[in-house]
Design a protein around this motif. Structure first.
Motif, PDB file in Angstrom:
ATOM      1  N   ILE A   9       2.079   1.950  -3.492  1.00  0.00           N
ATOM      2  CA  ILE A   9       0.955   2.331  -4.344  1.00  0.00           C
ATOM      3  C   ILE A   9       0.574   3.787  -4.096  1.00  0.00           C
ATOM      4  CG2 ILE A   9      -1.509   1.940  -4.782  1.00  0.00           C
ATOM      5  CD1 ILE A   9      -0.902  -1.085  -4.216  1.00  0.00           C
ATOM      6  N   VAL A  10       0.487   4.167  -2.830  1.00  0.00           N
ATOM      7  CA  VAL A  10       0.137   5.550  -2.483  1.00  0.00           C
ATOM      8  C   VAL A  10       1.215   6.506  -2.985  1.00  0.00           C
ATOM      9  CG1 VAL A  10      -0.159   7.153  -0.556  1.00  0.00           C
ATOM     10  CG2 VAL A  10      -1.351   4.954  -0.541  1.00  0.00           C
ATOM     11  N   ARG A  22       0.819  -1.220   0.000  1.00  0.00           N
ATOM     12  CA  ARG A  22       0.000   0.000   0.000  1.00  0.00           C
ATOM     13  C   ARG A  22       0.849   1.264   0.000  1.00  0.00           C
ATOM     14  NH1 ARG A  22      -4.061  -0.209  -2.285  1.00  0.00           N
ATOM     15  NH2 ARG A  22      -4.746   1.685  -1.290  1.00  0.00           N
ATOM     16  N   LEU A  27       3.208   6.323 -15.862  1.00  0.00           N
ATOM     17  CA  LEU A  27       3.153   7.781 -15.866  1.00  0.00           C
ATOM     18  C   LEU A  27       3.646   8.239 -17.228  1.00  0.00           C
ATOM     19  CD1 LEU A  27       2.796  10.513 -14.378  1.00  0.00           C
ATOM     20  CD2 LEU A  27       5.233  10.342 -13.801  1.00  0.00           C
ATOM     21  N   GLU A  45      -3.676  -4.966 -13.790  1.00  0.00           N
ATOM     22  CA  GLU A  45      -3.644  -5.744 -12.552  1.00  0.00           C
ATOM     23  C   GLU A  45      -3.258  -7.181 -12.868  1.00  0.00           C
ATOM     24  OE1 GLU A  45      -6.733  -4.964  -9.474  1.00  0.00           O
ATOM     25  OE2 GLU A  45      -7.691  -3.895 -11.141  1.00  0.00           O
ATOM     26  N   TYR A  79       1.835   0.164 -12.951  1.00  0.00           N
ATOM     27  CA  TYR A  79       1.425   1.573 -12.950  1.00  0.00           C
ATOM     28  C   TYR A  79       2.259   2.300 -13.993  1.00  0.00           C
ATOM     29  CZ  TYR A  79      -1.045   0.635  -8.643  1.00  0.00           C
ATOM     30  OH  TYR A  79      -1.923   0.116  -7.724  1.00  0.00           O
ATOM     31  N   PHE A  83       1.258   8.431 -11.142  1.00  0.00           N
ATOM     32  CA  PHE A  83       1.189   7.140 -11.807  1.00  0.00           C
ATOM     33  C   PHE A  83      -0.237   6.607 -11.722  1.00  0.00           C
ATOM     34  CE2 PHE A  83       5.657   7.554 -11.366  1.00  0.00           C
ATOM     35  CZ  PHE A  83       6.270   6.647 -12.210  1.00  0.00           C
ATOM     36  N   LYS A  84      -0.692   6.008 -12.807  1.00  0.00           N
ATOM     37  CA  LYS A  84      -2.039   5.446 -12.901  1.00  0.00           C
ATOM     38  C   LYS A  84      -1.960   3.937 -13.109  1.00  0.00           C
ATOM     39  CE  LYS A  84      -3.905   9.570 -12.992  1.00  0.00           C
ATOM     40  NZ  LYS A  84      -4.248  10.163 -11.758  1.00  0.00           N
ATOM     41  N   LEU A  85      -2.921   3.221 -12.530  1.00  0.00           N
ATOM     42  CA  LEU A  85      -2.976   1.770 -12.691  1.00  0.00           C
ATOM     43  C   LEU A  85      -3.207   1.430 -14.156  1.00  0.00           C
ATOM     44  CD1 LEU A  85      -3.011  -1.051 -11.405  1.00  0.00           C
ATOM     45  CD2 LEU A  85      -5.469  -0.740 -11.064  1.00  0.00           C
ATOM     46  N   SER A 115       1.122   6.771  -6.784  1.00  0.00           N
ATOM     47  CA  SER A 115      -0.130   7.445  -7.172  1.00  0.00           C
ATOM     48  C   SER A 115      -0.038   8.944  -6.943  1.00  0.00           C
ATOM     49  CB  SER A 115      -1.308   6.858  -6.401  1.00  0.00           C
ATOM     50  OG  SER A 115      -1.508   5.510  -6.757  1.00  0.00           O
ATOM     51  N   ARG A 116       0.547   9.343  -5.831  1.00  0.00           N
ATOM     52  CA  ARG A 116       0.715  10.776  -5.547  1.00  0.00           C
ATOM     53  C   ARG A 116       1.626  11.455  -6.565  1.00  0.00           C
ATOM     54  NH1 ARG A 116       1.193  10.586   1.033  1.00  0.00           N
ATOM     55  NH2 ARG A 116      -1.044  10.377   1.407  1.00  0.00           N
ATOM     56  N   ASN A 164       0.928  -5.263  -9.771  1.00  0.00           N
ATOM     57  CA  ASN A 164       0.137  -4.340 -10.577  1.00  0.00           C
ATOM     58  C   ASN A 164       1.113  -3.433 -11.310  1.00  0.00           C
ATOM     59  OD1 ASN A 164      -2.207  -5.432  -9.572  1.00  0.00           O
ATOM     60  ND2 ASN A 164      -2.498  -3.855  -8.031  1.00  0.00           N
TER      61      ASN A 164
END
Length: 85
Positions: A60-61, A57, A82, A73, A80, A68-70, A64-65, A78
């Motif tokens: 991922i956080v 997690r 950008l 899966e 990600y 980066f986008k999923l 994402s901040r 997963n």
């Protein structure tokens, strides 16, 4: 480095995949995002990728901040991405 002590490691593959590891005692201090941003600035690409275990997690956080986008899966990781601005 943090006062000349390595805080972790970061790498960029030929496939534009970013890998990063921050030592426990340095986590939560912004070293990870700063290292990723610097790496991307020093080695521009049209797109960057990160393969992250779905149970991680914190990574991922963090990614994402950074925007980066999923992308995909999978069972053990997963993907990600950008895209360059």
């Amino acid at each position: 480095d943090y006062d000349d002590v390595p805080a972790g490691a970061i790498y960029l593959t030929w496939n534009s995949e970013i890998g990063i590891g921050v030592l426990n005692e340095f986590q939560g201090r912004g070293h990870g995002p700063a290292a990723i941003e610097r790496l991307m600035a020093l080695h521009p690409r049209s797109c960057f990728f990160a393969n992250i275990n779905p149970r991680n997690r914190r990574s991922i956080v963090m990614f994402s901040r950074l925007g980066f986008k999923l992308l995909r899966e999978e069972e053990t990781q997963n993907v990600y991405a950008l895209e360059a601005k």
